[in-house]
Design a protein around this motif. Structure first.
Motif, PDB file in Angstrom:
ATOM      1  N   GLY A  46     -31.469  58.103  12.325  1.00 55.18           N
ATOM      2  CA  GLY A  46     -30.111  57.749  11.933  1.00 55.18           C
ATOM      3  C   GLY A  46     -29.625  58.436  10.666  1.00 55.18           C
ATOM      4  N   ILE A  47     -28.751  57.746   9.961  1.00 57.03           N
ATOM      5  CA  ILE A  47     -28.109  58.325   8.782  1.00 57.03           C
ATOM      6  C   ILE A  47     -29.124  58.651   7.697  1.00 57.03           C
ATOM      7  CG2 ILE A  47     -27.520  56.130   7.674  1.00 57.03           C
ATOM      8  CD1 ILE A  47     -25.276  59.229   7.784  1.00 57.03           C
ATOM      9  N   GLY A  48     -30.128  57.809   7.527  1.00 56.62           N
ATOM     10  CA  GLY A  48     -31.161  58.079   6.534  1.00 56.62           C
ATOM     11  C   GLY A  48     -31.886  59.386   6.815  1.00 56.62           C
ATOM     12  N   HIS A  49     -32.179  59.629   8.076  1.00 55.64           N
ATOM     13  CA  HIS A  49     -32.836  60.878   8.470  1.00 55.64           C
ATOM     14  C   HIS A  49     -31.922  62.070   8.221  1.00 55.64           C
ATOM     15  CE1 HIS A  49     -34.303  64.031  11.222  1.00 55.64           C
ATOM     16  NE2 HIS A  49     -35.482  63.575  10.834  1.00 55.64           N
ATOM     17  N   ARG A  50     -30.648  61.930   8.557  1.00 56.70           N
ATOM     18  CA  ARG A  50     -29.700  63.034   8.332  1.00 56.70           C
ATOM     19  C   ARG A  50     -29.577  63.355   6.843  1.00 56.70           C
ATOM     20  NH1 ARG A  50     -26.797  60.513  12.744  1.00 56.70           N
ATOM     21  NH2 ARG A  50     -25.532  59.393  11.240  1.00 56.70           N
ATOM     22  N   ILE A  51     -29.584  62.333   6.010  1.00 58.98           N
ATOM     23  CA  ILE A  51     -29.527  62.550   4.566  1.00 58.98           C
ATOM     24  C   ILE A  51     -30.794  63.257   4.092  1.00 58.98           C
ATOM     25  CG2 ILE A  51     -29.547  61.387   2.316  1.00 58.98           C
ATOM     26  CD1 ILE A  51     -27.689  59.248   3.644  1.00 58.98           C
ATOM     27  N   ALA A  52     -31.941  62.807   4.555  1.00 56.61           N
ATOM     28  CA  ALA A  52     -33.210  63.425   4.152  1.00 56.61           C
ATOM     29  C   ALA A  52     -33.256  64.897   4.548  1.00 56.61           C
ATOM     30  CB  ALA A  52     -34.382  62.672   4.773  1.00 56.61           C
ATOM     31  N   VAL A  53     -32.738  65.233   5.708  1.00 57.20           N
ATOM     32  CA  VAL A  53     -32.685  66.630   6.140  1.00 57.20           C
ATOM     33  C   VAL A  53     -31.740  67.420   5.231  1.00 57.20           C
ATOM     34  CG1 VAL A  53     -31.938  68.180   7.997  1.00 57.20           C
ATOM     35  CG2 VAL A  53     -33.345  66.179   8.528  1.00 57.20           C
ATOM     36  N   ALA A  54     -30.584  66.853   4.951  1.00 55.22           N
ATOM     37  CA  ALA A  54     -29.604  67.540   4.108  1.00 55.22           C
ATOM     38  C   ALA A  54     -30.133  67.754   2.689  1.00 55.22           C
ATOM     39  CB  ALA A  54     -28.292  66.746   4.069  1.00 55.22           C
ATOM     40  N   LEU A  55     -30.955  66.825   2.211  1.00 52.98           N
ATOM     41  CA  LEU A  55     -31.544  66.953   0.883  1.00 52.98           C
ATOM     42  C   LEU A  55     -32.747  67.888   0.861  1.00 52.98           C
ATOM     43  CD1 LEU A  55     -31.434  63.220  -0.259  1.00 52.98           C
ATOM     44  CD2 LEU A  55     -30.138  65.110  -1.262  1.00 52.98           C
ATOM     45  N   GLY A  56     -33.255  68.217   2.035  1.00 56.22           N
ATOM     46  CA  GLY A  56     -34.436  69.079   2.098  1.00 56.22           C
ATOM     47  C   GLY A  56     -35.739  68.306   2.038  1.00 56.22           C
ATOM     48  N   ILE A  57     -35.669  66.989   2.138  1.00 57.66           N
ATOM     49  CA  ILE A  57     -36.874  66.158   2.140  1.00 57.66           C
ATOM     50  C   ILE A  57     -37.611  66.318   3.466  1.00 57.66           C
ATOM     51  CG2 ILE A  57     -37.738  63.783   2.055  1.00 57.66           C
ATOM     52  CD1 ILE A  57     -35.307  63.132   0.269  1.00 57.66           C
ATOM     53  N   LYS A  58     -36.838  66.439   4.537  1.00 56.89           N
ATOM     54  CA  LYS A  58     -37.400  66.628   5.872  1.00 56.89           C
ATOM     55  C   LYS A  58     -36.900  67.943   6.441  1.00 56.89           C
ATOM     56  CE  LYS A  58     -38.240  61.994   7.401  1.00 56.89           C
ATOM     57  NZ  LYS A  58     -38.279  61.222   8.619  1.00 56.89           N
ATOM     58  N   LYS A  59     -37.658  68.474   7.395  1.00 59.07           N
ATOM     59  CA  LYS A  59     -37.263  69.723   8.042  1.00 59.07           C
ATOM     60  C   LYS A  59     -36.085  69.484   8.981  1.00 59.07           C
ATOM     61  CE  LYS A  59     -41.673  72.017   7.872  1.00 59.07           C
ATOM     62  NZ  LYS A  59     -42.739  72.661   8.634  1.00 59.07           N
ATOM     63  N   LEU A  60     -35.278  70.508   9.133  1.00 60.43           N
ATOM     64  CA  LEU A  60     -34.130  70.450  10.024  1.00 60.43           C
ATOM     65  C   LEU A  60     -34.617  70.479  11.472  1.00 60.43           C
ATOM     66  CD1 LEU A  60     -30.996  70.572  10.106  1.00 60.43           C
ATOM     67  CD2 LEU A  60     -31.221  73.032  10.261  1.00 60.43           C
TER      68      LEU A  60
END
Length: 71
Positions: A46-60
């Motif tokens: 969800g939104i938390g995952h999308r934020i983490a991707v945008a921040l570079g915490i998680k891979k796209l």
């Protein structure tokens, strides 16, 4: 998680923008962004995952949209 949060905050400072400003420019609620940064939200989906991707915490993910990332 605090070390990761400090790194993210330092990146924002280096870019000269606030987390709130980045959040609003990318269509995210600033409180939710802070919760992801500090680990209060797991960011698995969800939104938390999308934020983490945008921040570079998680891979796209391969199927994802082009959310603006902070480098």
């Amino acid at each position: 998680m605090a070390e990761q949060a400090s790194e993210i905050k330092a990146r924002f400072e280096a870019e000269g923008i606030s987390i709130k400003e980045w959040s609003q420019n990318n269509g995210f609620n600033p409180r939710t962004v802070y919760a992801v940064i500090w680990g209060d939200i797991k960011a698995k989906r969800g939104i938390g995952h999308r934020i983490a991707v945008a921040l570079g915490i998680k891979k796209l993910p391969l199927h994802a949209d082009n959310t603006t990332r902070i480098s």
